[in-house]
Design a protein around this motif. Structure first.
Motif, mmCIF file in Angstrom:
data_model
loop_
_atom_site.group_PDB
_atom_site.id
_atom_site.type_symbol
_atom_site.label_atom_id
_atom_site.label_comp_id
_atom_site.label_asym_id
_atom_site.label_seq_id
_atom_site.Cartn_x
_atom_site.Cartn_y
_atom_site.Cartn_z
ATOM 1 N N UNK A 35 0.756 -1.532 0.210
ATOM 2 C CA UNK A 35 0.072 0.101 0.049
ATOM 3 C C UNK A 35 0.620 1.130 0.377
ATOM 4 N N UNK A 36 2.081 1.094 0.690
ATOM 5 C CA UNK A 36 2.777 2.419 1.015
ATOM 6 C C UNK A 36 4.397 1.680 1.113
ATOM 7 N N UNK A 37 5.149 2.704 0.842
ATOM 8 C CA UNK A 37 6.913 1.845 1.106
ATOM 9 C C UNK A 37 7.578 2.939 2.159
ATOM 10 N N UNK A 38 8.360 2.168 2.860
ATOM 11 C CA UNK A 38 9.223 3.089 3.801
ATOM 12 C C UNK A 38 7.900 3.747 4.776
ATOM 13 N N UNK A 39 7.080 2.821 5.390
ATOM 14 C CA UNK A 39 6.047 3.553 6.272
ATOM 15 C C UNK A 39 7.055 1.983 7.410
ATOM 16 N N UNK A 40 6.818 3.120 8.629
ATOM 17 C CA UNK A 40 7.896 2.742 9.879
ATOM 18 C C UNK A 40 6.696 2.224 11.096
ATOM 19 N N UNK A 41 5.724 2.755 11.364
ATOM 20 C CA UNK A 41 4.916 3.340 12.671
ATOM 21 C C UNK A 41 3.644 2.842 11.790
ATOM 22 N N UNK A 42 2.617 2.343 12.203
ATOM 23 C CA UNK A 42 0.961 2.543 11.916
ATOM 24 C C UNK A 42 0.260 2.369 12.939
ATOM 25 N N UNK A 43 -0.557 3.026 13.456
ATOM 26 C CA UNK A 43 -0.892 2.980 15.380
ATOM 27 C C UNK A 43 -2.585 3.137 14.703
ATOM 28 N N UNK A 44 -3.884 2.569 15.462
ATOM 29 C CA UNK A 44 -5.401 2.739 15.637
ATOM 30 C C UNK A 44 -5.276 3.424 16.860
ATOM 31 N N UNK A 45 -6.239 3.961 17.340
ATOM 32 C CA UNK A 45 -7.022 3.988 18.402
ATOM 33 C C UNK A 45 -8.375 4.677 18.170
ATOM 34 N N UNK A 46 -8.997 4.272 19.511
ATOM 35 C CA UNK A 46 -10.251 4.405 19.366
ATOM 36 C C UNK A 46 -10.700 4.804 19.791
ATOM 37 N N UNK A 47 -12.390 6.492 19.677
ATOM 38 C CA UNK A 47 -12.593 7.122 21.177
ATOM 39 C C UNK A 47 -14.059 7.001 21.322
ATOM 40 N N UNK A 92 -19.124 0.473 20.264
ATOM 41 C CA UNK A 92 -19.802 2.151 21.027
ATOM 42 C C UNK A 92 -18.373 2.869 20.535
ATOM 43 N N UNK A 93 -17.494 2.506 19.557
ATOM 44 C CA UNK A 93 -16.734 3.136 18.434
ATOM 45 C C UNK A 93 -17.216 4.454 18.225
ATOM 46 N N UNK A 94 -16.994 5.840 18.238
ATOM 47 C CA UNK A 94 -17.529 6.793 17.470
ATOM 48 C C UNK A 94 -16.445 7.560 16.427
ATOM 49 N N UNK A 95 -15.002 7.686 16.614
ATOM 50 C CA UNK A 95 -14.016 8.211 15.500
ATOM 51 C C UNK A 95 -12.632 7.072 15.587
ATOM 52 N N UNK A 96 -11.839 6.700 14.812
ATOM 53 C CA UNK A 96 -10.808 5.953 14.694
ATOM 54 C C UNK A 96 -9.146 6.942 14.700
ATOM 55 N N UNK A 97 -8.557 7.595 15.257
ATOM 56 C CA UNK A 97 -8.216 8.085 15.543
ATOM 57 C C UNK A 97 -6.559 6.981 15.169
ATOM 58 N N UNK A 98 -6.198 7.869 13.520
ATOM 59 C CA UNK A 98 -5.037 7.014 12.433
ATOM 60 C C UNK A 98 -3.486 8.073 12.632
ATOM 61 N N UNK A 114 -14.049 8.633 26.283
ATOM 62 C CA UNK A 114 -12.426 7.975 26.176
ATOM 63 C C UNK A 114 -11.985 7.415 24.874
ATOM 64 N N UNK A 115 -10.350 7.116 25.060
ATOM 65 C CA UNK A 115 -9.571 6.788 23.795
ATOM 66 C C UNK A 115 -8.710 5.529 24.579
ATOM 67 N N UNK A 116 -8.694 4.118 23.405
ATOM 68 C CA UNK A 116 -8.421 3.204 23.634
ATOM 69 C C UNK A 116 -7.849 2.614 22.669
ATOM 70 N N UNK A 117 -6.972 1.540 22.942
ATOM 71 C CA UNK A 117 -6.197 0.816 21.933
ATOM 72 C C UNK A 117 -6.909 -0.146 21.005
ATOM 73 N N UNK A 118 -7.828 -0.336 21.676
ATOM 74 C CA UNK A 118 -9.132 -2.456 21.589
ATOM 75 C C UNK A 118 -10.404 -1.311 22.359
ATOM 76 N N UNK A 119 -10.908 -1.995 21.682
ATOM 77 C CA UNK A 119 -12.444 -1.235 22.089
ATOM 78 C C UNK A 119 -12.953 -2.533 22.657
ATOM 79 N N UNK A 120 -14.256 -2.533 23.791
ATOM 80 C CA UNK A 120 -14.885 -4.005 24.126
ATOM 81 C C UNK A 120 -15.654 -4.267 23.284
ATOM 82 N N UNK A 121 -16.450 -2.849 22.523
ATOM 83 C CA UNK A 121 -17.614 -3.372 22.291
ATOM 84 C C UNK A 121 -17.357 -2.329 21.126
#
Length: 108
Positions: free
Chosen positions: A40-52, A67-73, A57-64
């Motif tokens: 998809x893209x070259x020379x990518x060193x890190x990729x993170x997803x968080x969920x509001x 409950x997710x309203x926004x994805x932070x990339x 609250x902001x979490x790394x892994x949503x339980x449900x």
């Protein structure tokens, strides 16, 4: 052709991950049932997803997922070549891009 009371399920998913097989040039990969795996893209060193969540609250892994309203990339890219003028331990240049995606159709 389906009966008018038939239940039709469509399963669609996309997987993103980092391939570090070549440590000098890690790639962001994308995999889908339709197209398989590809760069998809070259020379990518890190990729993170968080969920509001719906409570703010902001979490790394949503339980449900409901409950997710926004994805932070956050994506960190690295220069393809080393910077010959850089003084320090890591001769590459980095840039981090962040974005947020409001999730639709999951409640209020």
């Amino acid at each position: 052709a389906y009966r008018k009371d038939a239940i039709v399920l469509i399963v669609a998913w996309t997987q993103y991950y980092l391939d570090r097989a070549n440590a000098d040039h890690p790639n962001l990969m994308v995999r889908t049932p339709q197209f398989g795996t590809q760069v998809f893209a070259e020379d990518i060193n890190d990729l993170q997803f968080q969920f509001r969540l719906n409570n703010g609250s902001i979490v790394d892994i949503p339980v449900l997922v409901e409950d997710v309203r926004e994805v932070l990339v956050s994506v960190t890219a690295r220069s393809r070549s080393q910077d010959p003028y850089h003084t320090g331990d890591d001769p590459y240049k980095y840039r981090t891009y962040t974005s947020s995606v409001n999730v639709r159709n999951l409640g209020a």
